[in-house]
Design a protein around this motif. Structure first.
Motif, PDB file in Angstrom:
ATOM      1  N   VAL A  39       0.874  -1.187   0.000  1.00 44.51           N
ATOM      2  CA  VAL A  39       0.000   0.000   0.000  1.00 44.51           C
ATOM      3  C   VAL A  39       0.902   1.225   0.000  1.00 44.51           C
ATOM      4  CG1 VAL A  39      -1.867   1.248   1.122  1.00 44.51           C
ATOM      5  CG2 VAL A  39      -1.742  -1.221   1.339  1.00 44.51           C
TER       6      VAL A  39
ATOM      7  N   PHE B  31       2.669   3.380  -3.313  1.00 48.35           N
ATOM      8  CA  PHE B  31       3.702   3.037  -4.291  1.00 48.35           C
ATOM      9  C   PHE B  31       4.499   4.285  -4.657  1.00 48.35           C
ATOM     10  CE2 PHE B  31       5.048   1.486  -8.610  1.00 48.35           C
ATOM     11  CZ  PHE B  31       5.740   0.371  -8.172  1.00 48.35           C
ATOM     12  N   GLY B  32       5.064   4.937  -3.603  1.00 46.58           N
ATOM     13  CA  GLY B  32       5.961   6.073  -3.831  1.00 46.58           C
ATOM     14  C   GLY B  32       7.385   5.568  -3.672  1.00 46.58           C
TER      15      GLY B  32
ATOM     16  N   VAL C 235      -1.459  -1.159  -4.056  1.00 47.21           N
ATOM     17  CA  VAL C 235      -2.578  -0.258  -3.765  1.00 47.21           C
ATOM     18  C   VAL C 235      -2.022   1.159  -3.697  1.00 47.21           C
ATOM     19  CG1 VAL C 235      -4.387   0.340  -2.101  1.00 47.21           C
ATOM     20  CG2 VAL C 235      -3.677  -2.059  -2.363  1.00 47.21           C
TER      21      VAL C 235
ATOM     22  N   ASN D  80      -3.705   5.328  -4.053  1.00 44.79           N
ATOM     23  CA  ASN D  80      -4.919   6.110  -4.353  1.00 44.79           C
ATOM     24  C   ASN D  80      -4.665   7.312  -5.262  1.00 44.79           C
ATOM     25  OD1 ASN D  80      -3.630   7.798  -2.603  1.00 44.79           O
ATOM     26  ND2 ASN D  80      -5.275   7.887  -1.071  1.00 44.79           N
TER      27      ASN D  80
ATOM     28  N   CYS E 212       3.469   1.627   2.993  1.00 46.92           N
ATOM     29  CA  CYS E 212       4.492   2.647   2.674  1.00 46.92           C
ATOM     30  C   CYS E 212       3.825   3.969   2.331  1.00 46.92           C
ATOM     31  CB  CYS E 212       5.340   2.178   1.493  1.00 46.92           C
ATOM     32  SG  CYS E 212       6.079   0.570   1.733  1.00 46.92           S
ATOM     33  N   VAL E 213       2.956   4.414   3.211  1.00 46.34           N
ATOM     34  CA  VAL E 213       2.206   5.656   2.990  1.00 46.34           C
ATOM     35  C   VAL E 213       2.733   6.718   3.966  1.00 46.34           C
ATOM     36  CG1 VAL E 213       0.125   4.468   2.188  1.00 46.34           C
ATOM     37  CG2 VAL E 213       0.427   4.931   4.628  1.00 46.34           C
ATOM     38  N   PRO E 214       2.338   7.989   3.780  1.00 45.48           N
ATOM     39  CA  PRO E 214       2.807   9.011   4.726  1.00 45.48           C
ATOM     40  C   PRO E 214       2.330   8.754   6.155  1.00 45.48           C
ATOM     41  CG  PRO E 214       1.284   9.943   3.099  1.00 45.48           C
ATOM     42  CD  PRO E 214       1.564   8.554   2.673  1.00 45.48           C
ATOM     43  N   LEU E 215       3.088   9.307   7.110  1.00 48.10           N
ATOM     44  CA  LEU E 215       2.865   9.038   8.541  1.00 48.10           C
ATOM     45  C   LEU E 215       1.410   9.199   8.979  1.00 48.10           C
ATOM     46  CD1 LEU E 215       3.985   8.487  11.380  1.00 48.10           C
ATOM     47  CD2 LEU E 215       4.646  10.896  11.519  1.00 48.10           C
TER      48      LEU E 215
ATOM     49  N   HIS F 226      -0.556   6.020   8.728  1.00 43.02           N
ATOM     50  CA  HIS F 226      -0.023   4.759   9.263  1.00 43.02           C
ATOM     51  C   HIS F 226      -1.023   4.028  10.152  1.00 43.02           C
ATOM     52  CE1 HIS F 226       4.597   5.391   8.605  1.00 43.02           C
ATOM     53  NE2 HIS F 226       3.880   5.605   7.521  1.00 43.02           N
TER      54      HIS F 226
ATOM     55  N   PRO G   8       8.154   6.176  10.486  1.00 37.61           N
ATOM     56  CA  PRO G   8       7.999   5.962  11.929  1.00 37.61           C
ATOM     57  C   PRO G   8       6.645   5.300  12.229  1.00 37.61           C
ATOM     58  CG  PRO G   8       7.784   8.307  11.330  1.00 37.61           C
ATOM     59  CD  PRO G   8       7.950   7.563  10.068  1.00 37.61           C
TER      60      PRO G   8
ATOM     61  N   CYS H  30      15.013   0.242   8.999  1.00 38.40           N
ATOM     62  CA  CYS H  30      15.989  -0.426   8.125  1.00 38.40           C
ATOM     63  C   CYS H  30      17.431  -0.347   8.632  1.00 38.40           C
ATOM     64  CB  CYS H  30      15.894   0.155   6.715  1.00 38.40           C
ATOM     65  SG  CYS H  30      16.208   1.923   6.676  1.00 38.40           S
TER      66      CYS H  30
ATOM     67  N   TRP I 254       9.768  14.989  -3.201  1.00 38.39           N
ATOM     68  CA  TRP I 254       9.050  14.014  -4.022  1.00 38.39           C
ATOM     69  C   TRP I 254       7.728  13.644  -3.353  1.00 38.39           C
ATOM     70  CZ3 TRP I 254      13.318  12.748  -1.008  1.00 38.39           C
ATOM     71  CH2 TRP I 254      13.088  11.839   0.018  1.00 38.39           C
ATOM     72  N   GLY I 255       6.880  12.967  -4.132  1.00 41.04           N
ATOM     73  CA  GLY I 255       5.659  12.353  -3.608  1.00 41.04           C
ATOM     74  C   GLY I 255       4.807  13.289  -2.770  1.00 41.04           C
TER      75      GLY I 255
ATOM     76  N   ASP J  67      11.177  11.808  10.819  1.00 34.87           N
ATOM     77  CA  ASP J  67      11.338  11.133   9.539  1.00 34.87           C
ATOM     78  C   ASP J  67      12.757  10.618   9.310  1.00 34.87           C
ATOM     79  OD1 ASP J  67       9.836  10.591   6.964  1.00 34.87           O
ATOM     80  OD2 ASP J  67      11.714  11.443   6.231  1.00 34.87           O
TER      81      ASP J  67
ATOM     82  N   HIS K  34      15.933   7.208  12.775  1.00 33.16           N
ATOM     83  CA  HIS K  34      16.765   6.047  12.434  1.00 33.16           C
ATOM     84  C   HIS K  34      17.886   5.877  13.463  1.00 33.16           C
ATOM     85  CE1 HIS K  34      15.180   4.893   8.524  1.00 33.16           C
ATOM     86  NE2 HIS K  34      15.239   6.123   8.088  1.00 33.16           N
TER      87      HIS K  34
HETATM   88  N1  LIG Z   1      13.181   3.504   5.596  1.00 40.22           N
HETATM   89  C1  LIG Z   1      13.575   4.539   4.880  1.00 40.22           C
HETATM   90  O1  LIG Z   1      14.757   4.712   4.610  1.00 40.22           O
HETATM   91  C2  LIG Z   1      12.548   5.498   4.380  1.00 40.22           C
HETATM   92  C3  LIG Z   1      12.883   6.439   3.386  1.00 40.22           C
HETATM   93  C4  LIG Z   1      11.859   7.285   2.925  1.00 40.22           C
HETATM   94  C5  LIG Z   1      10.592   7.209   3.447  1.00 40.22           C
HETATM   95  N2  LIG Z   1      10.322   6.293   4.424  1.00 40.22           N
HETATM   96  C6  LIG Z   1       8.971   6.194   5.004  1.00 40.22           C
HETATM   97  O2  LIG Z   1       8.105   5.589   4.040  1.00 40.22           O
HETATM   98  C7  LIG Z   1       6.795   6.135   4.133  1.00 40.22           C
HETATM   99  C8  LIG Z   1       6.390   6.674   2.757  1.00 40.22           C
HETATM  100  O3  LIG Z   1       7.329   7.639   2.337  1.00 40.22           O
HETATM  101  P1  LIG Z   1       7.694   7.844   0.791  1.00 40.22           P
HETATM  102  O4  LIG Z   1       8.907   8.697   0.737  1.00 40.22           O
HETATM  103  O5  LIG Z   1       7.673   6.543   0.083  1.00 40.22           O
HETATM  104  O6  LIG Z   1       6.429   8.720   0.335  1.00 40.22           O
HETATM  105  P2  LIG Z   1       5.879   8.961  -1.145  1.00 40.22           P
HETATM  106  O7  LIG Z   1       5.156  10.234  -1.113  1.00 40.22           O
HETATM  107  O8  LIG Z   1       6.979   8.797  -2.134  1.00 40.22           O
HETATM  108  O9  LIG Z   1       4.848   7.747  -1.351  1.00 40.22           O
HETATM  109  C9  LIG Z   1       3.664   7.611  -0.620  1.00 40.22           C
HETATM  110  C10 LIG Z   1       2.635   6.957  -1.517  1.00 40.22           C
HETATM  111  O10 LIG Z   1       1.499   6.597  -0.737  1.00 40.22           O
HETATM  112  C11 LIG Z   1       0.340   6.831  -1.525  1.00 40.22           C
HETATM  113  N3  LIG Z   1      -0.804   6.970  -0.615  1.00 40.22           N
HETATM  114  C12 LIG Z   1      -1.079   7.967   0.257  1.00 40.22           C
HETATM  115  N4  LIG Z   1      -2.217   7.718   0.946  1.00 40.22           N
HETATM  116  C13 LIG Z   1      -2.668   6.524   0.492  1.00 40.22           C
HETATM  117  C14 LIG Z   1      -3.807   5.732   0.790  1.00 40.22           C
HETATM  118  N5  LIG Z   1      -4.695   6.119   1.719  1.00 40.22           N
HETATM  119  N6  LIG Z   1      -3.965   4.565   0.139  1.00 40.22           N
HETATM  120  C15 LIG Z   1      -3.071   4.180  -0.799  1.00 40.22           C
HETATM  121  N7  LIG Z   1      -1.985   4.896  -1.139  1.00 40.22           N
HETATM  122  C16 LIG Z   1      -1.781   6.048  -0.495  1.00 40.22           C
HETATM  123  C17 LIG Z   1       0.671   8.097  -2.312  1.00 40.22           C
HETATM  124  O11 LIG Z   1      -0.129   8.215  -3.469  1.00 40.22           O
HETATM  125  C18 LIG Z   1       2.148   7.861  -2.648  1.00 40.22           C
HETATM  126  O12 LIG Z   1       2.293   7.202  -3.881  1.00 40.22           O
HETATM  127  C19 LIG Z   1       6.861   7.216   5.218  1.00 40.22           C
HETATM  128  O13 LIG Z   1       6.430   6.649   6.427  1.00 40.22           O
HETATM  129  C20 LIG Z   1       8.347   7.553   5.301  1.00 40.22           C
HETATM  130  O14 LIG Z   1       8.748   8.000   6.582  1.00 40.22           O
HETATM  131  C21 LIG Z   1      11.260   5.436   4.874  1.00 40.22           C
END
Ligand SMILES: NC(=O)c1ccc[n+]([C@@H]2O[C@H](COP(=O)([O-])OP(=O)(O)OC[C@H]3O[C@@H](n4cnc5c(N)ncnc54)[C@H](O)[C@@H]3O)[C@@H](O)[C@H]2O)c1
Length: 326
Positions: A7, A9-10, A32, A34, A83-86, A89, A108, A135, A171-172, A189, A193
């Motif tokens: 869920v 796909f950013g 998934v 949106n 993998c959606v914004p905080l 979650h 987080p 990670c 991005w995103g 964010d 880590h």
């Molecule tokens: N572990 C790491 O190194 C690392 C690095 C970057 C981001 N992150 C974490 O990953 C998560 C996502 O960050 P990102 O940079 O990939 O964001 P992003 O903006 O690139 O991607 C988020 C995606 O979620 C989709 N989305 C939002 N709400 C949705 C919903 N209700 N249903 C389905 N899709 C939905 C958006 O359309 C978007 O494509 C955050 O929690 C961020 O903190 C972790």
């Protein structure tokens, strides 16, 4: 093979998708997202570390859904990677657990401590495996350091300094000013880590000082009660498009270990015997996913990264945010 869906796909969703496809324990059944735009456009350009070597054709063959409900009805997965914004979650993890799925949730955990606790209880109640994807615990150079802190091969740790910086995300969902406000800034964010890593090696700090904060840049000092070690955590978001870097320097009684993501395959060790270089192999995100796959296959708790420790990292970030600083 466990059946998995993603869920969001950013940036991170693409990383997880690539690693699920590469895994011999997991099968990617659906994505998934949106967004109304083409989710496969420019996926190799998103994020701060580049998404290289993507199996584009395989990814484009994966069915895409707008909601997790819709996806689950058709694909009947065992697990989901969220993998959606905080700010999403809590809601999406709760939905996934109620649908009977094991959950790998990107860090987080959740903004509110009550939400984290509720999800931990729900995962227990539903007998589901839930892991927050910290990670760094799985990154080879950091795992090496954690092992040396534990086995005291160079004596007791005296000082750990970490640095983690990158340009403000461009991005995103970060491009949406309202969503950006809910992401917790560089503390929740990015620096989480290092905070989580320090917790995993040294336990919870007795005292935290915020020595400097300028915009989204922080300098933190952690002190521990029954341990002589100090941990200095520095970094945050710099001006947009500044390249990502993560580094550590650990000083023990009988040696020092240094690492920089600018030279990510090497660790430098200095002792009274001289200088040693150790080559590191492996990818943190892949190792993290393989570990989660093993946990869901064996029905075992993710002891290497328990959700209760992810909650503690959130609690520390919240305390730091509320600390008076100059
Ligand atoms: N572990 C790491 O190194 C690392 C690095 C970057 C981001 N992150 C974490 O990953 C998560 C996502 O960050 P990102 O940079 O990939 O964001 P992003 O903006 O690139 O991607 C988020 C995606 O979620 C989709 N989305 C939002 N709400 C949705 C919903 N209700 N249903 C389905 N899709 C939905 C958006 O359309 C978007 O494509 C955050 O929690 C961020 O903190 C972790």
């Amino acid at each position: 093979m466990k059946k998995m869906v993603i869920v969001g796909f950013g940036f991170m969703g693409v990383v997880h998708a690539k690693n699920i496809i590469a895994s011999d324990k997991l099968e990617l059944l659906g994505i998934v997202d949106n967004r109304s735009a083409d989710i496969f456009a420019d996926i190799d350009k998103t994020g701060n570390q580049g998404n290289c070597d993507l199996p584009l054709e395989r990814l484009k063959q994966t069915p895409v859904y707008k909601t997790l409900d819709e996806c689950c009805k058709i694909e009947k997965p065992d697990a989901v990677s969220i993998c959606v914004p905080l700010f999403m979650h809590y809601e999406l993890t709760k939905k996934a657990l109620n649908l009977g799925l094991d959950v790998l949730l990107e860090k987080p955990f959740c903004p509110e401590l009550g939400q984290c606790r509720e999800l931990i209880e729900l995962a227990e109640e539903k007998n589901r495996i839930m892991m927050v994807a910290h990670c760094v615990r799985f990154a080879p150079a950091w795992k090496f350091l954690a092992e040396r802190i534990r086995d005291k091969c160079y004596g007791e740790l005296k000082l750990l300094t970490t640095t983690r910086m990158c340009g403000e995300p461009t991005w995103g969902v970060w491009l949406d000013t309202e969503i950006k406000k809910t992401c917790g800034g560089s503390l929740f964010d990015l620096l989480i880590h290092d905070i989580d890593f320090a917790n995993s090696c040294l336990g919870l700090p007795e005292n935290i000082e915020v020595n400097l904060k300028v915009d989204e840049y922080w300098e933190l000092l952690f002190r521990y009660n029954d341990n002589q070690a100090k941990v200095s955590i520095k970094g945050g978001f710099l001006y947009q498009h500044t390249p990502f870097v993560s580094e550590y320097a650990a000083t023990f009684e009988k040696g020092s270990i240094r690492f920089s993501s600018l030279q990510s395959d090497v660790i430098h060790i200095g002792t009274d015997k001289g200088n040693e270089f150790i080559t590191m192999n492996g990818d943190a995100y892949q190792a993290e996913l393989e570990y989660f796959a093993k946990c869901i296959e064996n029905r075992s708790k993710p002891e290497r990264c328990l959700p209760v420790s992810s909650l503690q990292a959130i609690e520390i970030c919240r305390n730091i945010r509320n600390t008076k600083h100059t």
